[in-house]
Design a protein around this motif. Structure first.
Motif, PDB file in Angstrom:
ATOM      1  N   HIS A 235       0.807  -1.225   0.000  1.00 61.40           N
ATOM      2  CA  HIS A 235       0.000   0.000   0.000  1.00 61.40           C
ATOM      3  C   HIS A 235       0.846   1.284   0.000  1.00 61.40           C
ATOM      4  N   LEU A 236       1.813   1.370   0.920  1.00 59.08           N
ATOM      5  CA  LEU A 236       2.559   2.640   1.005  1.00 59.08           C
ATOM      6  C   LEU A 236       3.422   2.877  -0.229  1.00 59.08           C
ATOM      7  N   LEU A 237       4.031   1.805  -0.738  1.00 55.58           N
ATOM      8  CA  LEU A 237       4.874   2.014  -1.926  1.00 55.58           C
ATOM      9  C   LEU A 237       4.031   2.323  -3.163  1.00 55.58           C
ATOM     10  N   GLN A 238       2.816   1.802  -3.207  1.00 53.11           N
ATOM     11  CA  GLN A 238       1.928   2.151  -4.322  1.00 53.11           C
ATOM     12  C   GLN A 238       1.546   3.631  -4.247  1.00 53.11           C
ATOM     13  N   VAL A 239       1.184   4.075  -3.046  1.00 55.53           N
ATOM     14  CA  VAL A 239       0.798   5.481  -2.897  1.00 55.53           C
ATOM     15  C   VAL A 239       2.003   6.370  -3.209  1.00 55.53           C
ATOM     16  N   LEU A 240       3.151   5.992  -2.654  1.00 50.69           N
ATOM     17  CA  LEU A 240       4.362   6.780  -2.916  1.00 50.69           C
ATOM     18  C   LEU A 240       4.638   6.866  -4.420  1.00 50.69           C
ATOM     19  N   SER A 241       4.472   5.761  -5.127  1.00 47.93           N
ATOM     20  CA  SER A 241       4.819   5.834  -6.549  1.00 47.93           C
ATOM     21  C   SER A 241       3.826   6.699  -7.320  1.00 47.93           C
ATOM     22  N   LEU A 242       2.565   6.735  -6.879  1.00 50.38           N
ATOM     23  CA  LEU A 242       1.612   7.630  -7.558  1.00 50.38           C
ATOM     24  C   LEU A 242       1.923   9.103  -7.272  1.00 50.38           C
ATOM     25  N   VAL A 243       2.418   9.351  -6.060  1.00 50.43           N
ATOM     26  CA  VAL A 243       2.777  10.739  -5.724  1.00 50.43           C
ATOM     27  C   VAL A 243       4.019  11.160  -6.512  1.00 50.43           C
ATOM     28  N   ALA A 244       4.950  10.213  -6.690  1.00 51.18           N
ATOM     29  CA  ALA A 244       6.260  10.602  -7.215  1.00 51.18           C
ATOM     30  C   ALA A 244       6.427  10.393  -8.719  1.00 51.18           C
ATOM     31  N   MET A 245       5.513   9.640  -9.346  1.00 53.57           N
ATOM     32  CA  MET A 245       5.785   9.260 -10.750  1.00 53.57           C
ATOM     33  C   MET A 245       5.753  10.463 -11.696  1.00 53.57           C
ATOM     34  N   ASN A 246       6.395  10.274 -12.846  1.00 51.37           N
ATOM     35  CA  ASN A 246       6.314  11.279 -13.904  1.00 51.37           C
ATOM     36  C   ASN A 246       4.943  11.174 -14.563  1.00 51.37           C
ATOM     37  N   PRO A 247       4.506  12.226 -15.234  1.00 50.70           N
ATOM     38  CA  PRO A 247       3.193  12.139 -15.887  1.00 50.70           C
ATOM     39  C   PRO A 247       3.149  10.986 -16.888  1.00 50.70           C
ATOM     40  N   PRO A 248       2.179  10.096 -16.757  1.00 54.61           N
ATOM     41  CA  PRO A 248       2.057   9.044 -17.772  1.00 54.61           C
ATOM     42  C   PRO A 248       1.511   9.655 -19.062  1.00 54.61           C
ATOM     43  N   VAL A 249       1.792   9.012 -20.188  1.00 53.94           N
ATOM     44  CA  VAL A 249       1.332   9.544 -21.468  1.00 53.94           C
ATOM     45  C   VAL A 249      -0.186   9.523 -21.532  1.00 53.94           C
ATOM     46  N   SER A 250      -0.791   8.493 -20.943  1.00 54.16           N
ATOM     47  CA  SER A 250      -2.255   8.409 -20.909  1.00 54.16           C
ATOM     48  C   SER A 250      -2.630   7.598 -19.676  1.00 54.16           C
ATOM     49  N   LEU A 251      -3.923   7.360 -19.539  1.00 48.76           N
ATOM     50  CA  LEU A 251      -4.364   6.594 -18.359  1.00 48.76           C
ATOM     51  C   LEU A 251      -4.345   5.094 -18.631  1.00 48.76           C
ATOM     52  N   ASP A 252      -3.837   4.681 -19.774  1.00 53.90           N
ATOM     53  CA  ASP A 252      -3.906   3.243 -20.035  1.00 53.90           C
ATOM     54  C   ASP A 252      -2.942   2.482 -19.123  1.00 53.90           C
ATOM     55  N   ALA A 253      -3.249   1.179 -18.996  1.00 57.30           N
ATOM     56  CA  ALA A 253      -2.563   0.386 -17.974  1.00 57.30           C
ATOM     57  C   ALA A 253      -1.052   0.424 -18.113  1.00 57.30           C
ATOM     58  N   SER A 254      -0.537   0.280 -19.340  1.00 59.50           N
ATOM     59  CA  SER A 254       0.919   0.209 -19.400  1.00 59.50           C
ATOM     60  C   SER A 254       1.561   1.561 -19.142  1.00 59.50           C
ATOM     61  N   SER A 255       0.924   2.667 -19.571  1.00 64.24           N
ATOM     62  CA  SER A 255       1.556   3.967 -19.310  1.00 64.24           C
ATOM     63  C   SER A 255       1.670   4.226 -17.811  1.00 64.24           C
ATOM     64  N   VAL A 256       0.571   3.988 -17.087  1.00 63.06           N
ATOM     65  CA  VAL A 256       0.587   4.273 -15.645  1.00 63.06           C
ATOM     66  C   VAL A 256       1.564   3.332 -14.941  1.00 63.06           C
ATOM     67  N   ARG A 257       1.494   2.068 -15.286  1.00 61.21           N
ATOM     68  CA  ARG A 257       2.345   1.113 -14.570  1.00 61.21           C
ATOM     69  C   ARG A 257       3.827   1.274 -14.922  1.00 61.21           C
ATOM     70  N   ASP A 258       4.103   1.669 -16.148  1.00 60.72           N
ATOM     71  CA  ASP A 258       5.511   1.940 -16.509  1.00 60.72           C
ATOM     72  C   ASP A 258       6.084   3.050 -15.626  1.00 60.72           C
ATOM     73  N   GLU A 259       5.281   4.104 -15.421  1.00 65.97           N
ATOM     74  CA  GLU A 259       5.780   5.234 -14.630  1.00 65.97           C
ATOM     75  C   GLU A 259       5.934   4.851 -13.158  1.00 65.97           C
ATOM     76  N   LYS A 260       4.973   4.073 -12.635  1.00 63.57           N
ATOM     77  CA  LYS A 260       5.085   3.681 -11.213  1.00 63.57           C
ATOM     78  C   LYS A 260       6.334   2.827 -10.979  1.00 63.57           C
ATOM     79  N   VAL A 261       6.561   1.896 -11.884  1.00 61.71           N
ATOM     80  CA  VAL A 261       7.689   0.990 -11.643  1.00 61.71           C
ATOM     81  C   VAL A 261       9.020   1.747 -11.758  1.00 61.71           C
ATOM     82  N   ARG A 262       9.035   2.786 -12.561  1.00 61.20           N
ATOM     83  CA  ARG A 262      10.258   3.600 -12.661  1.00 61.20           C
ATOM     84  C   ARG A 262      10.605   4.206 -11.304  1.00 61.20           C
TER      85      ARG A 262
END
Ligand code: BG6
Length: 484
Positions: A235-262
């Motif tokens: 939970h905390l690392l998921q929230v942290l990654s949403l706070v810290a990620m770069n803007p995803p290109v779109s809301l599609d699954a791979s764009s958002v998840r690519d940015e979180k994992v970065r």
């Protein structure tokens, strides 16, 4: 948005999660007319139950765990969708019975594994043996996915033998919370925040996930996991990654998840050399919460007299990338805190030059608080001039305070599981955790466990009803900061 007709198979339908969350959430989807009229819900457990006994069991779960009365009209539509199938989930031969309850020529089969992960592999094998897996079949996995990186790989491999990553939906219920989703809106729909979201403008970030509850009779599970595995790794690392990620290109699954994992890959490892300075572990002792005495961790039902499992963790996390250079993220989470509270607090930097020295002295920086639960809302701490004809400017700290319950009066805040079940039925993976995210999170968390082992330190006691051991305050104090 309605989905294609589905057979949603709930493995472990008699368990706590299914009764407390999944069945009430499905009922709410029915109430909102979001379940396809031809979809069905097939409960699976190893007990002998007639169809009507299962329907009664679901009714009882709704009565017990929903805050509202059951609506008869919704119930009659919902109960007509319910079906039950007895399967000993470890016995491959019994899955042929399940095959009689689903119809993949008419409906997509969505399998929800609300069971211990130790039997995920067995369920997959059983489904395969009964010819129940095709390219459209989906699988939804509950946490914990493993105990560390290695064991998570074993579980993911077991599932991957039968389901591709596109068919696999790993739940982290924090990703289904309204306020988590609102983080995306806040950050990427408002230039005020979007353009001020980096080391130039932000001094530090605090993320608190405090719980009032203790381990709620789950000694067996919790003592093995601890707060780090139970809450931080997911939970905390998921929230942290949403706070810290770069803007995803779109809301599609791979764009958002690519940015979180970065983001996860940029977490600076905590090592034997830095673990004392960057982490604090605690374990609650007996205390009082809101006037009620509660036992200590070691006096909980089923407890051993000795355990070094942490029920509280505070961390200083550094993210080694361009955006967050020099901006610490302080995380804390614990059981038996004074209140239930999840919030993200963004502390902006001070003004470069102060023209109000005479009237105010040092100017406090702006603070943005995102209240995730309860009292969902967003708050900005700022300075304003006090109206009046004084000689010079008199300033005062004031708040812009947006409360969801007031701003969206007619909207009900849905439970996270409602959102996630709906997304799984729709076949949208954005709000589910990809394998590389789970592994990156474990890899970082494993490093902390290794460092803890090397230092031989034990969790420090803190009385239930307090904000953790003294060290938690010191963690920030040594950087000249304090928790909000
Ligand atoms: C679960 C943990 O994942 O999240 C529990 O296993 C914890 O220990 C719970 O209490 C907290 O969820 P929420 O939604 O109440 O903040």
């Amino acid at each position: 948005q309605t989905h294609k007709p589905c057979d949603l198979v709930l493995f472990g339908t008699k368990g706590d999660l299914a009764r407390r969350k999944l069945l009430p959430s499905l009922y709410q989807l029915e109430k909102a007319e979001l379940l396809n009229a031809n979809s069905r819900i097939v409960g699976v457990a190893r007990h002998e139950l007639s169809q009507s006994e299962y329907v009664d069991l679901v009714h009882e779960a709704l009565q017990t765990f929903m805050k509202e009365e059951i609506c008869e009209e919704t119930w009659s539509r919902f109960s007509a969708k319910l079906d039950y199938c007895k399967v000993d989930m470890k016995n491959e031969a019994e899955y042929s019975e399940l095959a009689k309850h689903v119809d993949q020529s008419q409906r997509v089969m969505v399998n929800y594994f609300s069971t211990p992960p130790s039997i995920f592999g067995a369920i997959c094998k059983g489904l395969k043996a009964a010819g129940l897996i095709n390219d459209e079949t989906r699988v939804v996995l509950e946490k914990p996915i493993g105990h560390d990186l290695e064991s998570s790989k074993v579980i993911n491999d077991q599932v991957a033998e039968f389901f591709s990553e596109d068919q696999t939906y790993r739940i982290d219920h924090y990703l289904g919370k309204e306020t988590t989703l609102n983080l995306l809106a806040l950050r990427f729909a408002n230039s005020l925040f979007a353009n001020n979201w980096d080391h130039n403008c932000i001094d530090h970030v605090q993320i608190t996930v405090a719980e009032e509850v203790g381990i709620e009779g789950r000694w067996g599970y919790f003592d093995d996991a601890g707060q780090m595995r139970d809450m931080v790794q997911n939970h905390l690392l998921q929230v942290l990654s949403l706070v810290a990620m770069n803007p995803p290109v779109s809301l599609d699954a791979s764009s958002v998840r690519d940015e979180k994992v970065r983001v996860m890959k940029c977490l600076r490892p905590i090592t034997k050399e830095t673990v004392k300075e960057k982490t604090v572990r605690g374990q609650y002792s007996a205390g009082v919460i809101k006037g009620k005495s509660v036992p200590g961790y070691l006096e909980e039902e089923g407890a051993n007299t000795e355990s070094n499992t942490e029920s509280f963790v505070a961390l200083r996390v550094d993210i080694d990338n361009w955006r967050w250079s020099g901006v610490p993220f302080y995380l804390r989470t614990g059981k038996r805190m004074p209140e239930k509270l999840t919030e993200i607090v963004i502390h902006f930097k001070n003004m470069p030059h102060n023209i109000f020295k005479e009237s105010y002295g040092t100017l406090p920086a702006n603070v943005l608080t995102i209240r995730m639960q309860p009292r969902e809302g967003v708050e900005v701490q700022m300075l304003n001039k006090v109206p009046g004809l004084d000689d010079h400017m008199v300033l005062q700290e004031t708040k812009l305070d947006l409360s969801f319950s007031e701003a969206f009066k007619d909207q009900r805040i849905a439970d996270a599981y409602e959102r996630l079940l709906l997304e799984a039925l729709l076949g949208n993976q954005s709000l589910f955790v990809r394998r590389d995210e789970v592994e990156a999170a474990w890899s970082w968390v494993d490093g902390i466990f290794k460092a803890w082992e090397q230092t031989l330190d034990k969790p420090k006691p803190y009385p239930a009803g307090t904000w953790g051991p003294e060290g938690a305050a010191l963690l920030l104090a040594k950087d000249g900061r304090e928790w909000d």
